[in-house]
Design an enzyme around this catalytic site. Structure first.
Site, PDB file in Angstrom:
ATOM      1  N   ILE A  52       0.817  -1.222   0.000  1.00  0.00           N
ATOM      2  CA  ILE A  52       0.000   0.000   0.000  1.00  0.00           C
ATOM      3  C   ILE A  52       0.852   1.274   0.000  1.00  0.00           C
ATOM      4  O   ILE A  52       0.337   2.366  -0.143  1.00  0.00           O
ATOM      5  CB  ILE A  52      -1.018   0.033   1.160  1.00  0.00           C
ATOM      6  CG1 ILE A  52      -0.324  -0.027   2.521  1.00  0.00           C
ATOM      7  CG2 ILE A  52      -2.031  -1.076   1.007  1.00  0.00           C
ATOM      8  CD1 ILE A  52      -1.265   0.276   3.696  1.00  0.00           C
ATOM      9  N   ASN A  92       3.901  -0.025  10.001  1.00  0.00           N
ATOM     10  CA  ASN A  92       2.842  -0.454   9.073  1.00  0.00           C
ATOM     11  C   ASN A  92       1.513   0.256   9.333  1.00  0.00           C
ATOM     12  O   ASN A  92       0.874   0.744   8.407  1.00  0.00           O
ATOM     13  CB  ASN A  92       2.663  -1.976   9.188  1.00  0.00           C
ATOM     14  CG  ASN A  92       1.848  -2.526   8.037  1.00  0.00           C
ATOM     15  OD1 ASN A  92       1.975  -2.078   6.900  1.00  0.00           O
ATOM     16  ND2 ASN A  92       0.986  -3.472   8.329  1.00  0.00           N
ATOM     17  N   TYR A 141      -0.858  -1.793  19.421  1.00  0.00           N
ATOM     18  CA  TYR A 141      -1.881  -2.014  18.388  1.00  0.00           C
ATOM     19  C   TYR A 141      -2.946  -0.917  18.478  1.00  0.00           C
ATOM     20  O   TYR A 141      -3.226  -0.212  17.505  1.00  0.00           O
ATOM     21  CB  TYR A 141      -2.500  -3.412  18.564  1.00  0.00           C
ATOM     22  CG  TYR A 141      -3.684  -3.639  17.666  1.00  0.00           C
ATOM     23  CD1 TYR A 141      -3.555  -3.551  16.282  1.00  0.00           C
ATOM     24  CD2 TYR A 141      -4.942  -3.932  18.195  1.00  0.00           C
ATOM     25  CE1 TYR A 141      -4.658  -3.741  15.452  1.00  0.00           C
ATOM     26  CE2 TYR A 141      -6.033  -4.120  17.376  1.00  0.00           C
ATOM     27  CZ  TYR A 141      -5.883  -4.026  16.011  1.00  0.00           C
ATOM     28  OH  TYR A 141      -6.968  -4.203  15.192  1.00  0.00           O
ATOM     29  N   PHE A 169     -15.469  -4.343  17.265  1.00  0.00           N
ATOM     30  CA  PHE A 169     -15.333  -5.117  18.499  1.00  0.00           C
ATOM     31  C   PHE A 169     -14.804  -6.501  18.089  1.00  0.00           C
ATOM     32  O   PHE A 169     -13.884  -6.547  17.284  1.00  0.00           O
ATOM     33  CB  PHE A 169     -16.643  -5.046  19.302  1.00  0.00           C
ATOM     34  CG  PHE A 169     -16.692  -3.721  20.047  1.00  0.00           C
ATOM     35  CD1 PHE A 169     -16.812  -2.517  19.349  1.00  0.00           C
ATOM     36  CD2 PHE A 169     -16.507  -3.655  21.413  1.00  0.00           C
ATOM     37  CE1 PHE A 169     -16.759  -1.284  20.004  1.00  0.00           C
ATOM     38  CE2 PHE A 169     -16.464  -2.430  22.080  1.00  0.00           C
ATOM     39  CZ  PHE A 169     -16.588  -1.246  21.370  1.00  0.00           C
ATOM     40  N   ASN A 170     -15.300  -7.624  18.603  1.00  0.00           N
ATOM     41  CA  ASN A 170     -14.615  -8.888  18.298  1.00  0.00           C
ATOM     42  C   ASN A 170     -15.131  -9.548  17.019  1.00  0.00           C
ATOM     43  O   ASN A 170     -16.123 -10.296  17.050  1.00  0.00           O
ATOM     44  CB  ASN A 170     -14.724  -9.834  19.492  1.00  0.00           C
ATOM     45  CG  ASN A 170     -13.777  -9.442  20.599  1.00  0.00           C
ATOM     46  OD1 ASN A 170     -13.851  -8.325  21.116  1.00  0.00           O
ATOM     47  ND2 ASN A 170     -12.861 -10.322  20.939  1.00  0.00           N
TER      48      ASN A 170
END
Ligand code: UFG
Length: 325
Positions: A52, A92, A141, A169-170
């Site tokens: 990218i 990144n 993160y 969320f998850n």
């Protein structure tokens, strides 16, 4: 046909979104360096095999396909790894992402949807987390995802770029037709590990702590089916293409489930007990992480349809049993 540039379209959530983009009449054009994604997951449009950061690749792809908007899924996403190797995450998730945004602006793309995370909130101060909750991440993160959200805010002010931030969320479950699923290496997430253990292709499950301040002592999360998560991208895209302004949305259900409940649901599907052991807590795991999804429910043409635990676990197990990549 309107074309959408999908950075990370060969990954778990990116590929699911490409499938839904195609179903909604768009051409998904994936740009992916295949560092963690799979060529076999790119089925609904062309693959541009490039990083990218590659401005030439972005410019030529935008020109070739008449790209109307972009989505950015191409990030590193493991909390534990981010603590071990923060440089990789800063490089990144911020460096490459800023370069991508700048390449889009240079090429005339005016709309960007960015995959962010509940990890931007850190340790929640309320049971249900709204988008206005303080953002104090507790790992690189979350910190790098938040930093790029902030970068987008300033970049948009100085250009004609409009953005939508989706704080997941998850993410869990697998494609309802079995075409795409979660295949991370190493795998660290609860539901794929549980699914592997259930079909006998993984180690018995270890529960990371049973002494949390929750009703059964195990941590509570807001599990959102990947099909619902992908649908939120389509809804956000439609809103942006009709002139919607830059916004941030939580993508969750507002309902939490504990690790013990997840295991119980798996056992009811399998009709047998699953071997498990109680281990120590994992560093950086909050006790409870549940979205207040009011904003997305009111603002977008979206509601979760497949995010009950039964559907999430059944589709995840089915994928682990039949996966072809
Ligand atoms: N868990 C176990 N055993 C395992 C794996 C996980 O007990 O083998 C537990 C965890 O402690 C946690 C729950 O299962 O309580 C869910 O863990 P996951 O690793 O599946 O997901 P996380 O909640 O840690 O991670 C998710 C997203 C991240 C995001 C994070 C925010 O995947 O991208 O929420 O805290 F950053």
């Amino acid at each position: 046909m309107k074309a959408i540039l999908v950075a990370g379209g060969a990954g778990y959530i990116g590929a699911q979104t490409c499938k839904q983009l195609a179903a909604a009449g768009f051409l998904p054009v994936t740009i992916d360096n295949l560092s963690t994604g799979y060529r076999q997951a790119v089925k609904w449009g062309p693959l541009v095999e490039a990083d990218i950061r590659d401005r030439n690749a972005i410019a030529s792809t935008v020109a070739q396909y008449d790209i109307r908007a972009a989505m950015h899924f191409a990030a590193c996403s493991l909390v534990g790894e981010s603590v071990q190797n923060p440089v990789k995450y800063y490089d990144n998730n911020i460096g490459a992402a800023v370069s991508f945004a700048s390449g889009l602006i240079e090429s005339g793309v005016k709309s960007l949807i960015f995959s962010s995370t509940a990890a931007v909130y850190g340790i929640p101060k309320t049971d249900l987390i709204t988008e206005d909750h303080p953002t104090i991440p507790i790992n690189p993160y979350g910190a790098t995802k938040l930093a790029f959200e902030q970068a987008l805010h300033w970049i948009a002010r100085s250009s004609d770029l409009t953005f939508t931030v989706l704080r997941y969320f998850n993410a869990s479950g697998a494609d309802l037709d079995g075409e795409i699923g979660e295949s991370h290496d190493p795998e660290t997430h609860l539901i794929p590990l549980l699914s592997k253990a259930a079909i006998g292709s993984g180690a018995p499950l270890s529960i990371f702590g049973s002494d949390y301040p929750t009703p059964d002592g195990t941590p509570i999360r807001d599990y959102i089916h990947v099909v619902d998560l992908a649908a939120a991208h389509i809804a956000a895209l439609q809103r942006m293409l009709s002139g919607g302004s830059s916004s941030i949305f939580n993508v969750g259900t507002g309902v939490g489930a504990s690790v013990a409940e997840v295991i119980r649901t798996a056992e009811s599907i399998l009709a047998k007990e699953m071997p498990r052991r109680i281990g120590p807590r994992r560093e950086g795991d909050p006790a409870v992480l549940v979205a207040d999804p009011s904003r997305i429910l009111h603002s977008l043409d979206w509601a979760p349809r497949f995010s009950d635990l039964h559907t999430i676990i059944l589709t995840a197990m089915w994928w682990q049993k039949n996966r072809f990549y």
